[in-house]
Scaffold this motif. Structure first.
Motif, PDB file in Angstrom:
ATOM      1  N   GLN A   1       0.839  -1.199   0.000  1.00  0.00           N
ATOM      2  CA  GLN A   1       0.000   0.000   0.000  1.00  0.00           C
ATOM      3  C   GLN A   1       0.869   1.243   0.000  1.00  0.00           C
ATOM      4  O   GLN A   1       2.022   1.228   0.445  1.00  0.00           O
ATOM      5  CB  GLN A   1      -0.914   0.007   1.226  1.00  0.00           C
ATOM      6  CG  GLN A   1      -0.192   0.054   2.565  1.00  0.00           C
ATOM      7  CD  GLN A   1      -1.157  -0.011   3.745  1.00  0.00           C
ATOM      8  OE1 GLN A   1      -2.305  -0.388   3.596  1.00  0.00           O
ATOM      9  NE2 GLN A   1      -0.680   0.388   4.918  1.00  0.00           N
TER      10      GLN A   1
ATOM     11  N   ALA B   1      -2.343   5.144   1.551  1.00  0.00           N
ATOM     12  CA  ALA B   1      -2.725   3.777   1.901  1.00  0.00           C
ATOM     13  C   ALA B   1      -3.472   3.064   0.791  1.00  0.00           C
ATOM     14  O   ALA B   1      -4.086   2.028   1.024  1.00  0.00           O
ATOM     15  CB  ALA B   1      -3.543   3.745   3.184  1.00  0.00           C
TER      16      ALA B   1
ATOM     17  N   PRO C   1      -3.890   0.698  -2.637  1.00  0.00           N
ATOM     18  CA  PRO C   1      -3.171  -0.503  -3.084  1.00  0.00           C
ATOM     19  C   PRO C   1      -2.243  -0.197  -4.254  1.00  0.00           C
ATOM     20  O   PRO C   1      -2.626   0.504  -5.206  1.00  0.00           O
ATOM     21  CB  PRO C   1      -4.301  -1.447  -3.484  1.00  0.00           C
ATOM     22  CG  PRO C   1      -5.458  -0.558  -3.808  1.00  0.00           C
ATOM     23  CD  PRO C   1      -5.340   0.624  -2.924  1.00  0.00           C
TER      24      PRO C   1
ATOM     25  N   CYS D   1       2.453   6.369  -6.968  1.00  0.00           N
ATOM     26  CA  CYS D   1       1.118   5.907  -6.585  1.00  0.00           C
ATOM     27  C   CYS D   1       0.102   6.452  -7.573  1.00  0.00           C
ATOM     28  O   CYS D   1       0.045   7.671  -7.781  1.00  0.00           O
ATOM     29  CB  CYS D   1       0.799   6.373  -5.164  1.00  0.00           C
ATOM     30  SG  CYS D   1      -0.888   5.977  -4.628  1.00  0.00           S
TER      31      CYS D   1
ATOM     32  N   ARG E   1       1.084  -4.413   3.830  1.00  0.00           N
ATOM     33  CA  ARG E   1      -0.061  -4.470   4.727  1.00  0.00           C
ATOM     34  C   ARG E   1      -0.004  -5.745   5.573  1.00  0.00           C
ATOM     35  O   ARG E   1       0.246  -6.825   5.072  1.00  0.00           O
ATOM     36  CB  ARG E   1      -1.358  -4.451   3.919  1.00  0.00           C
ATOM     37  CG  ARG E   1      -2.613  -4.419   4.772  1.00  0.00           C
ATOM     38  CD  ARG E   1      -3.861  -4.568   3.940  1.00  0.00           C
ATOM     39  NE  ARG E   1      -4.043  -3.445   3.033  1.00  0.00           N
ATOM     40  CZ  ARG E   1      -3.917  -3.528   1.709  1.00  0.00           C
ATOM     41  NH1 ARG E   1      -3.597  -4.682   1.146  1.00  0.00           N
ATOM     42  NH2 ARG E   1      -4.116  -2.481   0.944  1.00  0.00           N
TER      43      ARG E   1
END
Length: 445
Positions: free
Chosen positions: A70, A75, A77, A85, A130
């Motif tokens: 993550q 946070a 995926p 990201c 995670r």
């Protein structure tokens, strides 16, 4: 609660426990496969239906680890291939300043555009893995549930097969209780207890006394119940019931509005029974207080070996029967001293003198108990039978308030078979008596 109902409840409980692990695995696999973009329904069916957790193990090996990563900033995926990201744009790994191709920190040149990388600032935050706490809990359940099921199976079988101990109930009015309660101290304590109650019609109140009877059935419990609205009930049900959660002492009464009675109850069980009072078809709360005295009118035979004259509660009658010969020429079993009734007797001596009565009872309780392996093999022919009646019941030959002891000589040793020992798990019923005791009994005739 009947045996069939308890068995049905236990079976439902066991079924629920058996379904716990498959349900947990099914929910986990469906959610995890859906998050990873896998066929959630198919993998759930495989994980649950395959025997011995084979389907679940295959799923854990095939699923991969990417969705466990993550973004450290939002946070969301991500995978190991992401340079940034896709949700917030955070830089996840070092990249070439010219073409933004992902590179490794130790590389000197970008393999895509040949741009030198040495000395170039590469600010980034790697993705976080995670923690799958749900999987850990499921693995614990996979191990713990079978162990719990085995333990419950053993305990449940024992609980379902067991039955409540013997029990006795007697209702008395307040006046009857005062007349029959021999101990003034106990009588005053019971009245003080009654006076201290904040009486309610939807409540029951009880005093409990715990007694360890090493000569009889083991642990005995004496209850004195006061049910303000249940005196002189035309229909009364009473008894003990053992189940998964211990022993229950059940008292069922009709609602009468009569508050002038007390209920004396006696029961035997391994652990203190939990009182359950039902009044007019509805269970009511029972406030129980444990005391250090017997509040009931049931007689508890004291240890006469340490009793002081004038203080011990003596039985209502003590008789000594002289036995001559044995018509059956058989051995009297220790568990059944009453078998001597088949013998001829040469007379009966009823002991009226209280000092002599206390002396005989004291000598009996002072006798040394014989280990099971040292019990003599003796063909009983001559001796004495001592009949102790804590309460006289002329209409009955044998009753719970009567005890019969056998006394005989064997090899110059005086033995007594203690009729109070009904459970040899607590020890032998044989006692070795002083020779003078046999002489004392002979002198009565």
């Amino acid at each position: 609660m009947t045996l069939s109902i308890r068995a049905a409840i236990f079976a439902l409980f066991m079924l629920a426990a058996l379904l716990t692990v498959p349900i947990l695995i099914g929910v986990y696999v469906y959610r995890d496969a859906h998050r990873r973009g896998m066929n959630a329904a198919l993998w759930t069916l495989i994980a649950v239906a395959a025997p011995a957790l084979i389907g679940f193990i295959i799923y854990l090996l095939i699923r991969g680890n990417d969705p466990d990563l993550q973004c450290p900033q939002c946070a969301g995926p991500v995978t190991e291939q992401y340079a940034v990201c896709p949700h917030c744009g955070a830089k996840l790994c070092p990249a070439c300043p010219n073409c933004s191709f992902p590179v490794e920190p130790e590389w000197k040149v970008c393999p895509k555009c040949a741009t030198p990388l040495g000395g170039t600032a590469m600010c980034y935050t790697p993705p976080l893995r995670r923690q799958d706490r749900t999987l850990t809990k499921i693995l614990i359940a996979v191990i713990a549930v079978p162990v719990v099921l085995v333990a419950l199976s053993v305990f449940g079988f024992t609980a379902i097969r067991s039955s409540g101990g013997s029990s006795t109930l007697r209702e008395v009015t307040f006046d009857e209780y005062d007349r029959e309660q021999a101990s003034e101290t106990v009588r005053e304590a019971v009245h003080d207890w009654l006076d201290s109650l904040e009486i309610r019609s939807d409540r029951a109140y009880a005093l409990r006394y715990d007694y360890v009877n090493e000569l009889g059935s083991g642990r005995e419990y004496y209850y004195l119940f006061y049910v303000p609205d249940g005196g002189r009930s035309p229909s009364t049900s009473f008894g003990t019931d053992s189940g998964l959660f211990g022993t229950t002492l059940e008292l069922h009464l009709e609602r009468t509005g009569n508050g002038g009675s007390l209920y004396c109850a006696e029961t035997s069980a391994e652990d203190p029974p939990n009182p359950r009072v039902v009044l007019g078809g509805k269970r009511i709360r029972c406030e129980t207080q444990v005391v250090d005295y017997n509040p009931t009118l049931f007689f508890i035979e004291p240890d006469y070996a340490h009793a002081e004259p004038g203080t011990a509660e003596l039985p209502e009658r003590l008789s000594v029967v002289k036995i001559v010969g044995n018509a059956n020429e058989g051995v009297v079993e220790a568990a059944d001293p009453a078998a001597s009734a088949a013998s001829e007797n040469a007379g009966v001596a009823e002991i009226a003198d209280e000092d002599l009565m206390l002396k005989i009872l004291s000598v009996i309780d002072s006798g040394e108990r014989v280990p099971m392996e040292q019990i003599p093999d003796y063909d009983f022919k001559d001796g004495f039978e001592i009949i102790v009646e804590n309460q006289i019941q002329e209409s009955l030959i044998m009753h719970p308030d009567m005890v019969r002891h056998l006394v005989f000589m064997d090899g110059g040793i005086c033995y007594l078979i203690d009729g109070r020992v009904t459970n040899t798990a607590y020890g032998s019923s044989y006692r070795i008596m002083d020779k003078d005791f046999y002489t004392l009994l002979e002198e009565l005739f």
